[in-house]
Design a protein around this motif. Structure first.
Motif, PDB file in Angstrom:
ATOM      1  N   THR A 372       1.030  -1.233  -0.010  1.00  0.00           N
ATOM      2  CA  THR A 372       0.077  -0.114   0.117  1.00  0.00           C
ATOM      3  C   THR A 372       0.852   1.077  -0.089  1.00  0.00           C
ATOM      4  O   THR A 372       0.567   2.315  -0.572  1.00  0.00           O
ATOM      5  N   SER A 376       1.502   3.942  -3.200  1.00  0.00           N
ATOM      6  CA  SER A 376       0.851   5.345  -2.941  1.00  0.00           C
ATOM      7  C   SER A 376       0.728   6.121  -4.094  1.00  0.00           C
ATOM      8  O   SER A 376       1.768   6.518  -4.864  1.00  0.00           O
ATOM      9  N   GLN A 381      -5.534   3.476  -7.704  1.00  0.00           N
ATOM     10  CA  GLN A 381      -5.133   3.066  -6.320  1.00  0.00           C
ATOM     11  C   GLN A 381      -6.309   2.512  -5.671  1.00  0.00           C
ATOM     12  O   GLN A 381      -6.260   1.392  -4.770  1.00  0.00           O
ATOM     13  N   PHE A 382      -7.815   2.984  -5.880  1.00  0.00           N
ATOM     14  CA  PHE A 382      -8.704   2.371  -5.104  1.00  0.00           C
ATOM     15  C   PHE A 382      -8.956   0.954  -5.480  1.00  0.00           C
ATOM     16  O   PHE A 382      -9.465   0.012  -4.745  1.00  0.00           O
ATOM     17  N   GLN A 385      -6.488  -1.278  -3.702  1.00  0.00           N
ATOM     18  CA  GLN A 385      -6.901  -1.430  -2.119  1.00  0.00           C
ATOM     19  C   GLN A 385      -8.137  -2.477  -2.096  1.00  0.00           C
ATOM     20  O   GLN A 385      -7.886  -3.283  -1.171  1.00  0.00           O
ATOM     21  N   VAL A 389      -7.490  -5.754   0.206  1.00  0.00           N
ATOM     22  CA  VAL A 389      -8.484  -6.109   1.413  1.00  0.00           C
ATOM     23  C   VAL A 389      -9.151  -7.423   1.190  1.00  0.00           C
ATOM     24  O   VAL A 389      -9.445  -8.093   2.116  1.00  0.00           O
TER      25      VAL A 389
END
Length: 396
Positions: A372, A376, A381-382, A385, A389
């Motif tokens: 992560t 950056s 990026q979303f 993520q 997760v």
């Protein structure tokens, strides 16, 4: 800086400059008080030689002023390849070619970095002494040309050094103790290596067995790096030039009658060589770019994440394929009750299984956190993520 003066410099309009001077004869003097920028630096962006000549005629001291970034007009002209402007500045002051800017870099250094061959020829022709100038990292112009993969600039410098009997420049070392041959080997620049080895025409012209501060010769650097196509040819070139490994040089310097009597010191030699290799491959600020370090770290953490995820879904000993309860089939068994899909280790040795889960989870979690951080502000990026997760929850 006066907006009108700035406009005149950007457009290279001498007539407009003369008009401004008639309106205010002190307009150029006010620059030193009201602006941190040099009018010559602004004019150099356009490369208008006539305008630059006029400013130099009016204010010769502008030629040696450094701006807030540590660049003089000569630095900028050399970096941008403005040969005529470099010549004009040389006529004002021949010592400008040795003017040190940020990190003690001279105009010749920037010309070498950018591969400005004509500028290099002009600077060396007017100021031969600038070949001796080194940066704060002890790098010569030749070091910088090789380091930045500027072959034509390297060739020009090498030919000038040979023609002017300055072979000592080949053996100058940077702060790591590396010669240009070390750098050329590290970069796998075969053309440069051939060029340097061809210059061994006079005794001591190029020390092929020079060792850097980590005890590594050029041959050591090549043999320590990952093998690539063409490496065999480079090795043969070095061996033809009588290149040796650092450890062989160390052993050859020991007198014959001490070679056997002092044999217990051999492990110490190996340890010193190993220590040199470790130091050589350590991250060096200034030598290794942050992007290279980030890419390397990404590879490592992805491997860690892959390994910890794999053993998380396939724990040691595997998982039970069936469900077994106490008293099933009314027979006696040492098998403990379990459900299909449960870890075998978890039912046979709970403490060991808990320790395994704890350390594996720590490794997996930290690797995801590092991914992560290292990604950056990357595109998507979303979405990345969400993937991380999902992986974490799947393992949990």
């Amino acid at each position: 800086m006066d907006a009108r003066l700035l406009e005149a410099a950007q457009c290279g309009d001498i007539n407009y400059l003369q008009q401004l001077l008639r309106e205010n004869p002190l307009i150029l003097d006010s620059i030193a008080l009201l602006s941190t920028e040099n009018l010559l630096n602004v004019a150099l962006v356009t490369g208008n030689v006539s305008f630059v000549k006029e400013v130099i005629r009016l204010k010769p001291h502008f030629a040696k002023e450094l701006n807030q970034d540590g660049f003089s007009p000569m630095h900028m002209a050399a970096a941008n390849g403005h040969v005529e402007i470099v010549k004009e500045l040389n006529e004002v002051n021949p010592n400008l070619c040795r003017l040190e800017g940020r990190e003690q870099r001279t105009p010749l250094h920037y010309a070498a970095i950018k591969g400005r061959v004509e500028v290099i020829s002009v600077l060396l022709g007017s100021c031969p002494e600038c070949i001796d100038s080194v940066t704060v990292e002890r790098e010569t112009a030749l070091h910088l040309a090789v380091k930045n993969n500027q072959f034509q600039a390297t060739k020009t410098l090498v030919e000038w050094i040979r023609e002017n009997n300055r072979d000592d420049v080949f053996n100058m070392i940077d702060e790591q103790g590396s010669t240009v041959l070390h750098l050329a080997i590290w970069k796998k620049q075969r053309q440069v290596i051939e060029l340097l080895l061809d210059n061994r025409t006079s005794p001591g012209s190029l020390e092929v067995n020079a060792m850097n501060h980590y005890g590594l010769t050029a041959l050591d650097v090549l043999l320590m790096s990952p093998s690539e196509a063409g490496d065999r040819e480079i090795v043969e070139m070095l061996l033809d030039a009588e290149a040796m490994r650092g450890r062989d040089i160390t052993l050859s310097n020991i007198p014959y009658n001490q070679t056997f009597t002092n044999s217990p010191t051999a492990p110490e030699t190996d340890r010193s060589q190993l220590g040199g290799m470790v130091e050589y491959f350590k991250f060096k600020r200034g030598r290794d770019s942050p992007s290279t370090a980030r890419s390397t770290l990404l590879v490592i953490v992805v491997l860690v994440a892959t390994a910890t995820f794999q053993v998380g879904v396939n724990p040691p000993g595997g998982v039970w394929q069936d469900t077994y309860t106490t008293g099933q089939n009314n027979n006696t068994s040492n098998i403990k009750p379990h459900n299909a899909g449960e870890s075998v280790l978890g039912t046979t040795n709970l403490i060991a299984f808990d320790l395994f889960v704890f350390f594996n989870t720590v490794g997996f979690s930290v690797s995801l956190f590092m991914i992560t951080i290292l990604t950056s502000r990357f595109p998507l990026q979303f979405e990345l993520q969400i993937c991380l997760v999902a992986m974490y929850l799947h393992l949990k």
